[in-house]
Motif scaffolding. Structure first.
Motif, mmCIF file in Angstrom:
data_model
loop_
_atom_site.group_PDB
_atom_site.id
_atom_site.type_symbol
_atom_site.label_atom_id
_atom_site.label_comp_id
_atom_site.label_asym_id
_atom_site.label_seq_id
_atom_site.Cartn_x
_atom_site.Cartn_y
_atom_site.Cartn_z
ATOM 1 N N LEU A 16 0.919 -1.335 0.047
ATOM 2 C CA LEU A 16 0.166 0.094 -0.142
ATOM 3 C C LEU A 16 0.703 1.251 -0.145
ATOM 4 O O LEU A 16 1.865 1.453 0.722
ATOM 5 C CB LEU A 16 -0.890 -0.190 1.212
ATOM 6 N N GLY A 17 0.510 2.205 -0.812
ATOM 7 C CA GLY A 17 1.279 3.254 -1.096
ATOM 8 C C GLY A 17 0.635 4.536 -0.378
ATOM 9 O O GLY A 17 1.156 5.760 -0.734
ATOM 10 N N GLN A 18 -0.188 4.345 0.585
ATOM 11 C CA GLN A 18 -1.217 5.439 1.039
ATOM 12 C C GLN A 18 -1.626 4.957 2.286
ATOM 13 O O GLN A 18 -1.819 3.907 2.565
ATOM 14 C CB GLN A 18 -2.049 6.265 0.170
ATOM 15 N N ASP A 19 -1.775 5.978 3.259
ATOM 16 C CA ASP A 19 -2.783 5.717 4.457
ATOM 17 C C ASP A 19 -4.040 5.785 4.108
ATOM 18 O O ASP A 19 -4.481 6.586 3.410
ATOM 19 C CB ASP A 19 -2.379 6.728 5.650
ATOM 20 N N LEU A 20 -4.729 4.914 4.450
ATOM 21 C CA LEU A 20 -6.506 4.826 4.406
ATOM 22 C C LEU A 20 -6.966 4.919 5.640
ATOM 23 O O LEU A 20 -6.789 4.101 6.528
ATOM 24 C CB LEU A 20 -6.623 3.376 3.822
ATOM 25 N N PRO A 25 -19.021 6.132 12.113
ATOM 26 C CA PRO A 25 -19.581 7.199 13.059
ATOM 27 C C PRO A 25 -19.835 6.709 14.588
ATOM 28 O O PRO A 25 -20.675 5.656 14.844
ATOM 29 C CB PRO A 25 -20.761 7.583 12.507
ATOM 30 N N GLY A 26 -19.437 7.450 15.532
ATOM 31 C CA GLY A 26 -19.498 7.161 16.798
ATOM 32 C C GLY A 26 -18.721 6.197 17.219
ATOM 33 O O GLY A 26 -18.694 5.713 18.537
ATOM 34 N N GLU A 27 -18.086 5.278 16.693
ATOM 35 C CA GLU A 27 -17.045 4.381 16.981
ATOM 36 C C GLU A 27 -15.589 4.447 16.694
ATOM 37 O O GLU A 27 -14.801 4.416 17.728
ATOM 38 C CB GLU A 27 -17.540 2.977 16.472
ATOM 39 N N PHE A 28 -15.197 5.056 15.663
ATOM 40 C CA PHE A 28 -13.730 4.862 15.041
ATOM 41 C C PHE A 28 -13.766 5.686 13.956
ATOM 42 O O PHE A 28 -14.301 5.889 13.228
ATOM 43 C CB PHE A 28 -13.305 3.428 14.758
ATOM 44 N N LYS A 29 -12.583 6.498 14.183
ATOM 45 C CA LYS A 29 -11.924 7.282 13.235
ATOM 46 C C LYS A 29 -10.297 7.296 13.114
ATOM 47 O O LYS A 29 -9.934 7.902 14.168
ATOM 48 C CB LYS A 29 -12.487 8.725 13.329
ATOM 49 N N GLY A 30 -9.833 6.786 12.079
ATOM 50 C CA GLY A 30 -8.315 6.920 12.188
ATOM 51 C C GLY A 30 -7.809 6.046 11.102
ATOM 52 O O GLY A 30 -8.672 5.637 10.309
ATOM 53 N N VAL A 31 -6.494 5.731 11.139
ATOM 54 C CA VAL A 31 -5.910 4.869 10.029
ATOM 55 C C VAL A 31 -6.093 3.453 10.242
ATOM 56 O O VAL A 31 -5.710 2.851 11.042
ATOM 57 C CB VAL A 31 -4.200 5.406 9.804
ATOM 58 N N ALA A 32 -6.802 2.974 9.046
ATOM 59 C CA ALA A 32 -7.091 1.515 9.305
ATOM 60 C C ALA A 32 -6.030 0.920 8.627
ATOM 61 O O ALA A 32 -5.670 -0.645 9.155
ATOM 62 C CB ALA A 32 -8.270 1.167 8.633
ATOM 63 N N GLN A 42 -7.979 -10.718 2.978
ATOM 64 C CA GLN A 42 -9.028 -10.407 3.728
ATOM 65 C C GLN A 42 -9.528 -8.646 3.944
ATOM 66 O O GLN A 42 -10.130 -8.394 4.468
ATOM 67 C CB GLN A 42 -9.079 -10.935 5.159
ATOM 68 N N ASP A 43 -8.474 -8.192 3.341
ATOM 69 C CA ASP A 43 -8.447 -6.477 3.325
ATOM 70 C C ASP A 43 -9.313 -6.036 2.501
ATOM 71 O O ASP A 43 -9.837 -4.888 2.573
ATOM 72 C CB ASP A 43 -7.115 -5.880 3.210
ATOM 73 N N ILE A 44 -9.798 -6.768 1.193
ATOM 74 C CA ILE A 44 -10.444 -6.422 0.057
ATOM 75 C C ILE A 44 -11.926 -5.942 0.655
ATOM 76 O O ILE A 44 -12.065 -4.730 0.270
ATOM 77 C CB ILE A 44 -10.455 -7.209 -0.984
ATOM 78 N N PRO A 45 -12.629 -6.515 1.007
ATOM 79 C CA PRO A 45 -13.763 -6.050 1.573
ATOM 80 C C PRO A 45 -13.938 -4.927 2.552
ATOM 81 O O PRO A 45 -14.907 -4.007 2.259
ATOM 82 C CB PRO A 45 -14.461 -7.484 2.184
ATOM 83 N N VAL A 46 -12.899 -4.853 3.274
ATOM 84 C CA VAL A 46 -12.826 -3.713 4.265
ATOM 85 C C VAL A 46 -12.478 -2.553 3.597
ATOM 86 O O VAL A 46 -13.344 -1.507 3.658
ATOM 87 C CB VAL A 46 -11.905 -4.081 5.442
ATOM 88 N N MET A 47 -11.494 -2.729 2.696
ATOM 89 C CA MET A 47 -11.328 -1.451 1.914
ATOM 90 C C MET A 47 -12.507 -0.828 1.020
ATOM 91 O O MET A 47 -12.639 0.353 1.103
ATOM 92 C CB MET A 47 -10.009 -1.636 1.072
ATOM 93 N N ARG A 48 -13.172 -1.903 0.540
ATOM 94 C CA ARG A 48 -14.444 -1.678 -0.370
ATOM 95 C C ARG A 48 -15.355 -0.981 0.589
ATOM 96 O O ARG A 48 -16.173 0.005 0.146
ATOM 97 C CB ARG A 48 -14.901 -2.736 -1.064
ATOM 98 N N VAL A 57 -0.390 1.733 -4.903
ATOM 99 C CA VAL A 57 0.408 0.535 -4.322
ATOM 100 C C VAL A 57 1.740 0.988 -4.841
ATOM 101 O O VAL A 57 2.001 1.448 -6.004
ATOM 102 C CB VAL A 57 -0.098 -0.786 -4.827
ATOM 103 N N LEU A 58 2.707 0.388 -4.174
ATOM 104 C CA LEU A 58 4.205 0.654 -4.436
ATOM 105 C C LEU A 58 4.617 -0.616 -5.326
ATOM 106 O O LEU A 58 4.383 -1.547 -4.809
ATOM 107 C CB LEU A 58 4.917 0.855 -3.305
ATOM 108 N N LYS A 59 5.575 -0.449 -6.348
ATOM 109 C CA LYS A 59 5.942 -1.428 -6.989
ATOM 110 C C LYS A 59 7.401 -1.418 -6.852
ATOM 111 O O LYS A 59 8.208 -0.464 -7.057
ATOM 112 C CB LYS A 59 5.832 -1.422 -8.431
ATOM 113 N N LEU A 60 8.173 -2.513 -6.186
ATOM 114 C CA LEU A 60 9.459 -2.467 -5.763
ATOM 115 C C LEU A 60 10.493 -2.793 -7.006
ATOM 116 O O LEU A 60 9.857 -3.745 -7.927
ATOM 117 C CB LEU A 60 9.822 -3.537 -4.615
ATOM 118 N N GLY A 61 11.491 -2.072 -7.097
ATOM 119 C CA GLY A 61 12.496 -2.595 -8.092
ATOM 120 C C GLY A 61 13.163 -4.030 -7.940
ATOM 121 O O GLY A 61 13.071 -4.493 -6.639
ATOM 122 N N PRO A 62 14.023 -4.657 -8.651
ATOM 123 C CA PRO A 62 14.379 -5.883 -8.332
ATOM 124 C C PRO A 62 15.518 -5.791 -7.311
ATOM 125 O O PRO A 62 15.878 -7.019 -6.736
ATOM 126 C CB PRO A 62 14.980 -6.041 -9.779
#
Length: 340
Positions: A16-20, A25-32, A42-48, A57-62
């Motif tokens: 991941l190349g960024q903070d998400l 509301p009323g429960e949580f606000k922050g970087v997931a 398992q991250d995909i449904p949460v992100m959606r 996303v970051l692509k690493l060099g060789p």
């Protein structure tokens, strides 16, 4: 390292190349999900559910290694016996003690590693006692990816020799000699024996015999020789100054023991003596040892029990930090600067 936008369904295994940020509301606000996170199925449904259909996303060099993989590799290169590494997370690995013992750190090679860009290796002081599961060192990779060449340099610095390790303390038997006419004649009550016994017991060793003697050089010397024949260590207390009636140093010398230290730049404990009689340590402890909360004895005992030899060079180096601050709000040793 490159950044690109991809559909979250295609992002599994990517970095991941960024903070998400997630808001409930009323429960949580922050970087997931933090930048640098390796995206899992398992991250995909949460992100959606957060409204993220595309992510950067970051692509690493060789020649680049993800921070977690780099941290795990670095931890493996520097960790020696008696240490276990935590699972790498956010480029960090903690090295915890597997057992009680004396922490050994090669400070010169530690500095060489920390001079390299992108890595941080922090340890407790060399020579401190550590307990099981105590964090003795920590590895942190600064960027999200580390050049493989940096790890190659670290491997060369380590050269297959661990940089941090925990040496177990041996269980030893000690003979104790309490000197002084006033104690021997019953004019005052001895306070040395319970203090020395407690310090040894805390390190897993024991006093097998305690002998009380007047300030008599010949009798003290004979007792040292007798106890050295039955024990691993001999401790002689009192009579350590240069006053004419303080004969303990002369008694230790008269046994033929090799005196490696007499006088230490450590306060309390300046009139400390270390000698070796047929390879066995003989320690001369000044009067401060019975009333001061911490003295040079607390610093030296663990090293002896770890099998290290006490010499003049080691004692001389203790002068930097060898002054006890006598903290008014309570002693925190060993979590302080004393004799570090």
């Amino acid at each position: 390292m490159k950044v690109k936008s991809v559909d979250v369904s295609e992002a599994v295994g990517m970095i991941l190349g960024q903070d998400l940020t997630r808001i409930v509301p009323g429960e949580f606000k922050g970087v997931a999900f933090k930048k640098g996170h390796m995206i899992q199925e398992q991250d995909i449904p949460v992100m959606r559910s957060m409204g993220k259909n595309n992510v950067y996303v970051l692509k690493l060099g060789p020649d680049e290694i993800h921070e977690n993989d780099a941290a795990a590799t670095l931890a493996g290169l520097v960790a020696g016996r008696g240490l276990k590494g935590s699972e790498a997370a956010e480029g960090k690995v903690e090295l915890k003690a597997e057992r009680s013992g004396l922490l050994k750190v090669d400070a010169d090679r530690l500095t060489q590693i920390n001079l390299l860009t992108g890595v941080a290796l922090a340890t407790l002081h060399d020579g401190v006692l550590v307990k099981p599961d105590e964090v003795a060192a920590a590895v942190k990779i600064i960027p999200l990816a580390l050049p493989a060449a940096t790890l190659d340099k670290i491997a060369a610095i380590c050269s297959g020799l661990p940089l941090v390790s925990v040496v177990p303390l041996s269980t030893q038997k000690a003979g104790l000699i309490i000197t002084g006419n006033e104690v021997y004649d019953g004019l005052i009550q001895d306070r040395f024996a319970p203090v020395i016994s407690q310090k040894l017991s805390a390190l897993g060793s024991t006093i097998t015999e305690t002998v009380f003697l007047p300030d008599d050089k010949l009798r003290i010397a004979a007792a040292i020789e007798q106890l050295a024949g039955k024990n691993d260590l001999v401790i002689v207390t009192g009579g350590m100054s240069v006053d004419p009636d303080d004969v303990t140093p002369a008694a230790i010398r008269s046994t033929g023991a090799e005196v490696t230290v007499y006088g230490a730049p450590v306060l309390p404990g300046a009139m400390f003596m270390t000698a070796y009689l047929q390879g066995k340590p003989v320690l001369g402890i000044p009067a401060c040892g019975m009333y001061a909360r911490v003295t040079v004895l607390d610093v030296v005992l663990p090293k002896l029990l770890a099998g290290e030899r006490i010499d003049r060079k080691y004692i001389a180096a203790l002068g930097h930090g060898g002054l006890c601050r006598k903290c008014a709000d309570g002693c925190r040793y060993p979590n302080c600067s004393f004799a570090k």
